[in-house]
Design a protein around this motif. Structure first.
Motif, PDB file in Angstrom:
ATOM      1  N   ALA A 193      -2.217   3.368  -9.024  1.00 45.52           N
ATOM      2  CA  ALA A 193      -3.355   2.493  -8.747  1.00 45.52           C
ATOM      3  C   ALA A 193      -3.769   1.714  -9.987  1.00 45.52           C
ATOM      4  O   ALA A 193      -4.029   0.500  -9.921  1.00 45.52           O
ATOM      5  CB  ALA A 193      -4.530   3.322  -8.223  1.00 45.52           C
ATOM      6  N   ASN A 225      -3.361   5.316  -2.636  1.00 47.82           N
ATOM      7  CA  ASN A 225      -4.359   6.320  -2.306  1.00 47.82           C
ATOM      8  C   ASN A 225      -3.643   7.585  -1.840  1.00 47.82           C
ATOM      9  O   ASN A 225      -2.477   7.538  -1.438  1.00 47.82           O
ATOM     10  CB  ASN A 225      -5.290   5.818  -1.199  1.00 47.82           C
ATOM     11  N   THR A 233      -8.530   1.915  -3.743  1.00 48.46           N
ATOM     12  CA  THR A 233      -7.313   2.319  -4.444  1.00 48.46           C
ATOM     13  C   THR A 233      -7.647   3.394  -5.474  1.00 48.46           C
ATOM     14  O   THR A 233      -8.763   3.444  -6.007  1.00 48.46           O
ATOM     15  CB  THR A 233      -6.614   1.117  -5.114  1.00 48.46           C
ATOM     16  N   GLY A 272      -2.374  -2.156  -9.839  1.00 49.20           N
ATOM     17  CA  GLY A 272      -3.416  -2.739  -9.004  1.00 49.20           C
ATOM     18  C   GLY A 272      -3.559  -4.238  -9.176  1.00 49.20           C
ATOM     19  O   GLY A 272      -3.799  -4.963  -8.197  1.00 49.20           O
ATOM     20  N   LYS A 273      -3.418  -4.735 -10.383  1.00 48.22           N
ATOM     21  CA  LYS A 273      -3.548  -6.169 -10.625  1.00 48.22           C
ATOM     22  C   LYS A 273      -2.401  -6.958 -10.013  1.00 48.22           C
ATOM     23  O   LYS A 273      -2.477  -8.181  -9.902  1.00 48.22           O
ATOM     24  CB  LYS A 273      -3.625  -6.445 -12.127  1.00 48.22           C
ATOM     25  N   ARG A 300      -1.747  -1.157  -3.997  1.00 44.69           N
ATOM     26  CA  ARG A 300      -2.769  -0.124  -3.912  1.00 44.69           C
ATOM     27  C   ARG A 300      -2.101   1.236  -3.691  1.00 44.69           C
ATOM     28  O   ARG A 300      -1.030   1.322  -3.101  1.00 44.69           O
ATOM     29  CB  ARG A 300      -3.724  -0.389  -2.748  1.00 44.69           C
ATOM     30  N   SER A 326       0.846  -1.196   0.000  1.00 47.53           N
ATOM     31  CA  SER A 326       0.000   0.000   0.000  1.00 47.53           C
ATOM     32  C   SER A 326       0.877   1.241   0.000  1.00 47.53           C
ATOM     33  O   SER A 326       1.776   1.383   0.833  1.00 47.53           O
ATOM     34  CB  SER A 326      -0.906   0.015   1.234  1.00 47.53           C
ATOM     35  N   ASN A 363      -1.477  -6.272  -6.983  1.00 43.93           N
ATOM     36  CA  ASN A 363      -1.784  -6.126  -5.564  1.00 43.93           C
ATOM     37  C   ASN A 363      -1.069  -4.952  -4.899  1.00 43.93           C
ATOM     38  O   ASN A 363      -0.807  -4.983  -3.703  1.00 43.93           O
ATOM     39  CB  ASN A 363      -1.488  -7.419  -4.797  1.00 43.93           C
TER      40      ASN A 363
END
Length: 262
Positions: free
Chosen positions: A174, A185, A240, A178-179, A183, A140, A181
């Motif tokens: 993001a 923000n 995300t 994202g695929k 994320r 993250s 994993n």
């Protein structure tokens, strides 16, 4: 077991203000926290405080505007801990805001320096951390934007441009990773009363800011750090690419609405 037991976090700008609050809260929740900051002495002080409270922290002197130093930071963390699960891009060049006027008056050099500290730095950290996160199964990234990134002002032109860039960097990460994993923000604070802000903000500016907010007070570092911890956790696993204001409602209403309040 603590929420972040076995997880490794890097917090840039973690020696002061919001960054320090994030360091302390992540460590209190079980994370191993690397404090990446240009202020070596203060970073080591925060490290010692976390350790004395039973947490795990490591200060690494880093100027995140420098690509070689960012690469060295990531290499050091991987060599010592083997993984990076959380990146909080908190460091910023706030000292430049004193010379950040309107577009016509803005010195291009101030713009370049501001972008280097506020946008290029989180880009570099993300660039070198993302492959490590992917290799470890994901992670993250939390970027510190600002309400200035999506509102207009009579000054702070360079700062606003840099924070708008941070918002777009967040969305790019993001979508692109994202695929795998990873994320990403962003948090967009309004004025937060860090020790430095609290010491230098004039009372008339505080009063004006509170008048145009929907809360009767300004934010504190802990108002931001709790959200960072949430976004880093599995409780936010389906979030995300978002930008979340922490602003006392200052961007949720027209200024005239506050002027009409009785």
């Amino acid at each position: 077991m603590s929420e972040f037991e076995g997880k490794v976090a890097i917090v840039t700008g973690g020696a002061n203000g919001m960054g320090e609050a994030v360091v302390r809260e992540l460590a209190a929740n079980g994370a191993t926290v690397v404090i990446a900051d240009i202020d070596r002495e203060r970073a080591e002080t925060v490290e010692a405080a976390v350790r004395s409270s039973g947490g795990t922290a490591r200060a690494v002197h880093t100027d995140v505007r420098d690509e070689d130093q960012v690469r060295a930071l990531v290499d050091t963390v991987v060599a010592e801990y083997g993984r990076i699960d959380i990146l909080d891009n908190n460091a910023a060049s706030l000292e430049l805001t004193a010379n950040d006027p309107d577009v016509v008056a803005l010195d291009p050099q101030i713009l370049h320096q501001t972008l280097q500290g506020n946008l290029i730095a989180p880009f570099l950290c993300s660039k070198y951390v993302i492959p490590v996160m992917i290799a470890g199964g994901g992670g993250s990234i939390i970027n510190m934007a600002s309400v200035a990134g999506f509102t207009g002002d009579i000054a702070l032109t360079a700062y606003a441009l840099s924070k708008a860039g941070v918002i777009q960097l967040t969305r790019a990460i993001a979508v692109q990773y994202g695929k795998q994993n990873v994320r990403a923000n962003a948090i967009a604070p309004a004025t937060i009363l860090t020790p430095n802000v609290d010491a230098y903000m004039p009372q008339d500016y505080r009063d004006a800011y509170i008048h145009n907010s929907s809360t009767p007070f300004l934010g504190a570092p802990e108002d931001v750090s709790g959200l960072v911890v949430f976004l880093a956790s599995q409780r936010a696993r389906y979030m995300t690419g978002h930008v979340i204001p922490v602003d006392g409602g200052i961007t949720s209403a027209l200024a005239v609405a506050h002027d009409r309040r009785t």
